[in-house]
Design a protein around this motif. Structure first.
Motif, PDB file in Angstrom:
ATOM      1  N   TYR A 101       0.830  -1.201   0.000  1.00 46.39           N
ATOM      2  CA  TYR A 101       0.000   0.000   0.000  1.00 46.39           C
ATOM      3  C   TYR A 101       0.867   1.254   0.000  1.00 46.39           C
ATOM      4  N   GLY A 102       1.950   1.240   0.793  1.00 45.67           N
ATOM      5  CA  GLY A 102       2.863   2.393   0.815  1.00 45.67           C
ATOM      6  C   GLY A 102       3.508   2.618  -0.532  1.00 45.67           C
ATOM      7  N   VAL A 103       3.962   1.545  -1.178  1.00 45.18           N
ATOM      8  CA  VAL A 103       4.561   1.658  -2.512  1.00 45.18           C
ATOM      9  C   VAL A 103       3.520   2.134  -3.523  1.00 45.18           C
ATOM     10  N   PHE A 104       2.282   1.635  -3.406  1.00 44.68           N
ATOM     11  CA  PHE A 104       1.198   2.068  -4.296  1.00 44.68           C
ATOM     12  C   PHE A 104       0.948   3.573  -4.158  1.00 44.68           C
TER      13      PHE A 104
ATOM     14  N   ILE B 240       4.453  11.541   3.602  1.00 41.33           N
ATOM     15  CA  ILE B 240       4.594  11.020   4.967  1.00 41.33           C
ATOM     16  C   ILE B 240       3.761   9.754   5.163  1.00 41.33           C
ATOM     17  N   PRO B 241       2.501   9.698   4.717  1.00 40.91           N
ATOM     18  CA  PRO B 241       1.728   8.462   4.916  1.00 40.91           C
ATOM     19  C   PRO B 241       2.358   7.245   4.242  1.00 40.91           C
ATOM     20  N   SER B 242       2.898   7.451   3.057  1.00 42.83           N
ATOM     21  CA  SER B 242       3.503   6.303   2.368  1.00 42.83           C
ATOM     22  C   SER B 242       4.756   5.836   3.095  1.00 42.83           C
ATOM     23  N   ILE B 243       5.548   6.753   3.610  1.00 46.69           N
ATOM     24  CA  ILE B 243       6.751   6.380   4.368  1.00 46.69           C
ATOM     25  C   ILE B 243       6.352   5.622   5.634  1.00 46.69           C
ATOM     26  N   ILE B 244       5.320   6.098   6.304  1.00 47.61           N
ATOM     27  CA  ILE B 244       4.853   5.431   7.531  1.00 47.61           C
ATOM     28  C   ILE B 244       4.357   4.027   7.213  1.00 47.61           C
ATOM     29  N   PHE B 245       3.561   3.873   6.155  1.00 48.97           N
ATOM     30  CA  PHE B 245       3.071   2.545   5.773  1.00 48.97           C
ATOM     31  C   PHE B 245       4.226   1.603   5.442  1.00 48.97           C
TER      32      PHE B 245
END
Length: 178
Positions: A12-15, A25-30
């Motif tokens: 999901y973060g890579v998506f 920030i949300p993608s890094i956290i995921f």
């Protein structure tokens, strides 16, 4: 379960990164949460099972015992049923630990056995992983120990439910009985 959630969080973060074309920030956290969850799960899977090294004195007593002697087995409390001599015992009255021993004739040996003189064996302990959260909740961790031993055409299969830091019931039984 956490392994699947970790992988899903990474995907999901890579998506999010691919879809938004920037590192938010949300993608890094995921991605970080997914990596941590995946590493914890892999560590738990890798550490939940370990080999047991049977002491030499126990192996010596096993090799010197005539496991095909029916009278000897009956004398030590074994009972004959299901084409094997079986014995179960617990070291405490609450039966929180339990050891089952089964002795039978067996011509074929399992592969990947350790060897000590004429005794072939493998022994493993299965519990919970090193980083499992249940270690924080439970004071006493229960494990299952399994021994498979071959000696002079006889197969000895032992299953032991016990505490992780508890005495090894089977080894104690061999040292005190034979």
């Amino acid at each position: 379960m956490f392994l699947i959630l970790g992988v899903v969080a990474i995907i999901y973060g890579v998506f999010i990164v691919i879809n938004k074309k920037n590192l938010a920030i949300p993608s890094i956290i995921f991605i970080l949460v997914g990596i941590v969850m995946t590493l914890v799960c892999i560590t738990n899977i890798a550490t939940e099972q370990r080999k047991i090294k049977i002491p030499e004195e126990v192996l010596e007593k096993i090799s010197k015992t005539d496991w095909s002697d029916e009278q000897l087995l009956l004398q030590h409390g074994f009972e004959y049923y299901n084409e094997a001599y079986n014995y179960s015992f617990s070291s405490d009255k609450a039966e929180s630990d339990l050891c089952n021993i089964s002795v039978s004739k067996k011509a074929n040996m399992d592969a990947h056995m350790s060897e000590h003189k004429d005794v072939y064996y493998k022994a493993k302990e299965k519990g919970i992983g090193l980083l499992d959260l249940r270690r924080l909740i439970y004071k006493d961790i229960t494990v299952v120990r399994r021994y498979i031993i071959y000696n002079d055409g006889m197969q000895i299969v032992v299953t032991e439910d016990n505490l992780e830091k508890g005495i090894y019931l089977f080894e104690n039984f061999i040292l005190n009985t034979y």
